[in-house]
Design an enzyme around this catalytic site. Structure first.
Site, PDB file in Angstrom:
ATOM      1  N   ASP A  35      55.298  41.884  49.484  1.00 42.75           N
ATOM      2  CA  ASP A  35      54.244  40.918  48.928  1.00 42.75           C
ATOM      3  C   ASP A  35      54.061  40.212  50.255  1.00 42.75           C
ATOM      4  O   ASP A  35      54.952  39.976  51.133  1.00 42.75           O
ATOM      5  CB  ASP A  35      54.344  39.981  47.706  1.00 42.75           C
ATOM      6  CG  ASP A  35      54.711  40.848  46.724  1.00 42.75           C
ATOM      7  OD1 ASP A  35      53.935  42.006  46.463  1.00 42.75           O
ATOM      8  OD2 ASP A  35      54.917  40.080  45.465  1.00 42.75           O
ATOM      9  N   LYS A  62      50.345  40.942  48.895  1.00 37.54           N
ATOM     10  CA  LYS A  62      49.535  40.244  47.649  1.00 37.54           C
ATOM     11  C   LYS A  62      49.399  38.781  47.615  1.00 37.54           C
ATOM     12  O   LYS A  62      50.688  38.095  47.905  1.00 37.54           O
ATOM     13  CB  LYS A  62      50.727  40.627  46.522  1.00 37.54           C
ATOM     14  CG  LYS A  62      49.806  41.702  45.454  1.00 37.54           C
ATOM     15  CD  LYS A  62      50.923  42.177  44.625  1.00 37.54           C
ATOM     16  CE  LYS A  62      50.700  41.838  43.209  1.00 37.54           C
ATOM     17  NZ  LYS A  62      51.752  42.317  42.338  1.00 37.54           N
ATOM     18  N   MET A 169      49.958  29.331  40.235  1.00 37.80           N
ATOM     19  CA  MET A 169      48.591  29.929  40.374  1.00 37.80           C
ATOM     20  C   MET A 169      47.594  28.960  39.970  1.00 37.80           C
ATOM     21  O   MET A 169      46.596  29.261  39.126  1.00 37.80           O
ATOM     22  CB  MET A 169      48.535  31.333  39.840  1.00 37.80           C
ATOM     23  CG  MET A 169      49.320  32.276  40.151  1.00 37.80           C
ATOM     24  SD  MET A 169      49.294  33.819  39.821  1.00 37.80           S
ATOM     25  CE  MET A 169      50.429  34.275  38.516  1.00 37.80           C
TER      26      MET A 169
HETATM   27  N1  SAH Z   1      57.173  35.451  40.980  1.00 38.57           N
HETATM   28  C1  SAH Z   1      56.870  34.172  41.757  1.00 38.57           C
HETATM   29  C2  SAH Z   1      55.652  33.690  41.158  1.00 38.57           C
HETATM   30  C3  SAH Z   1      54.554  34.436  41.549  1.00 38.57           C
HETATM   31  S1  SAH Z   1      52.849  33.835  40.859  1.00 38.57           S
HETATM   32  C4  SAH Z   1      58.046  33.235  41.552  1.00 38.57           C
HETATM   33  O1  SAH Z   1      58.962  33.432  40.832  1.00 38.57           O
HETATM   34  O2  SAH Z   1      58.061  32.346  42.214  1.00 38.57           O
HETATM   35  C5  SAH Z   1      52.361  33.084  42.542  1.00 38.57           C
HETATM   36  C6  SAH Z   1      52.390  31.522  42.423  1.00 38.57           C
HETATM   37  O3  SAH Z   1      53.793  31.063  42.460  1.00 38.57           O
HETATM   38  C7  SAH Z   1      51.398  30.842  43.625  1.00 38.57           C
HETATM   39  O4  SAH Z   1      50.253  30.758  43.253  1.00 38.57           O
HETATM   40  C8  SAH Z   1      52.088  29.448  43.518  1.00 38.57           C
HETATM   41  O5  SAH Z   1      51.768  28.810  42.337  1.00 38.57           O
HETATM   42  C9  SAH Z   1      53.701  29.632  43.184  1.00 38.57           C
HETATM   43  N2  SAH Z   1      54.435  29.919  44.404  1.00 38.57           N
HETATM   44  C10 SAH Z   1      55.146  31.061  45.278  1.00 38.57           C
HETATM   45  N3  SAH Z   1      55.795  30.507  46.232  1.00 38.57           N
HETATM   46  C11 SAH Z   1      55.265  29.342  46.422  1.00 38.57           C
HETATM   47  C12 SAH Z   1      55.542  28.415  47.721  1.00 38.57           C
HETATM   48  N4  SAH Z   1      56.286  28.881  48.638  1.00 38.57           N
HETATM   49  N5  SAH Z   1      54.823  27.290  47.626  1.00 38.57           N
HETATM   50  C13 SAH Z   1      53.991  26.766  46.442  1.00 38.57           C
HETATM   51  N6  SAH Z   1      54.055  27.681  45.567  1.00 38.57           N
HETATM   52  C14 SAH Z   1      54.497  28.737  45.636  1.00 38.57           C
END
Ligand code: SAH
Length: 264
Positions: A35, A62, A169
């Protein structure tokens, strides 16, 4: 011989927050299907640290709303590569099972007869708020937390300010989510923090309340990816303005008043 697929959580984007088991899987991989969010930062970070991976990297890019390769295509690619006998790592941002469609990828591969192992990762839901000094639970402030997406029906979320809400998100729907949550028990004065691009170059923290956060987001041009935290735990953050900070607790709160008096 059929290869196998490892669903590996990359963590929130800093190579230091990849697990040791995840690193071992990357080192053993023939192909890494990555991703962009989280995973890309980790691969770049490992390279900067001098870790050389022999695997070919396929970027399926993604980002929320911008899927370079649609989910069906990713599923098919994983099975195709494994059937070629490859040791495939599917590197996913955060934890594969937190709003990451990891369960779908697992099921698709297993139905195709491909062996899958899962390596959990550190989810952004917990690690990104920590960057702003925010624990999701804290004795006296919050006893539970719920992780939802901005797209979810947050109307049905019960609980008060002592039940922390984490939105993933959630940037596009922030104004609507704030309004909805403010109508509930949490109220318009409930503190909110938005942490953008955690561990990345655009990392930034914005703190306000359910009443103010939408205007602040517009004014500051808040962008995805970001984690939104709603609840009294936000008051612990060093980024919280004085009027929200824990030290500024309402003195009508008997317990706090007594503690404050004891400290004088
Ligand atoms: N599986 C991932 C989440 C996927 S959904 C997890 O466990 O973290 C994607 C969302 O995760 C983004 O829209 C945001 O809300 C959050 N996100 C993921 N990485 C981030 C980061 N480094 N900084 C801020 N938000 C993050």
């Amino acid at each position: 011989m059929t290869g196998r697929v490892s669903l590996v959580g990359a963590g929130p984007g800093d190579a230091g927050l990849l697990t040791v088991r995840g690193l071992r899987a990357l080192e053993a991989a023939d192909v890494i299907v990555a991703d962009r969010l989280g995973a890309r930062g980790v691969l770049d970070g490992l390279a900067a640290d001098g870790v050389e991976l022999r695997a070919e990297v396929v970027d399926v890019g993604k980002l929320p709303g911008h899927h370079a390769v649609p989910q069906d295509g990713i599923n098919a690619l994983l099975v195709h590569l494994a059937r070629e006998g490859k040791n495939v790592v599917r590197l996913k941002g955060g934890d594969p099972y937190v709003f990451g469609r990891g369960g779908e990828e697992l099921a698709f591969c297993q139905e195709a007869g491909v062996e899958v192992i899962v390596v959990p990762g550190i989810t952004s839901a917990i690690s990104v708020p920590a960057l702003a000094g925010i624990p999701l639970t804290h004795r006296g402030l919050a006893t539970a937390f719920t992780v939802v997406t901005g797209h979810d029906q947050i109307e049905s979320l019960s609980g008060g300010r002592d039940h922390t809400v984490v939105l993933l998100m959630g940037v596009g729907t922030l104004a609507h989510s704030a309004l909805t949550l403010a109508r509930g028990e949490r109220g318009a004065e409930c503190p909110v923090a938005v942490v953008e691009d955690g561990f990345g170059p655009r990392q930034r923290v914005t703190v306000g309340t359910l009443a103010t956060i939408a205007a602040q987001a517009a004014e500051r041009g808040i962008r995805s990816p970001a984690v939104v935290v709603v609840g009294d735990v936000v008051r612990i953050s060093p980024f919280a303005p004085a009027e929200l900070a824990v030290g500024a607790l309402d003195v009508s709160d008997e317990h706090t008043a007594r503690l404050a008096a004891e400290q004088l």
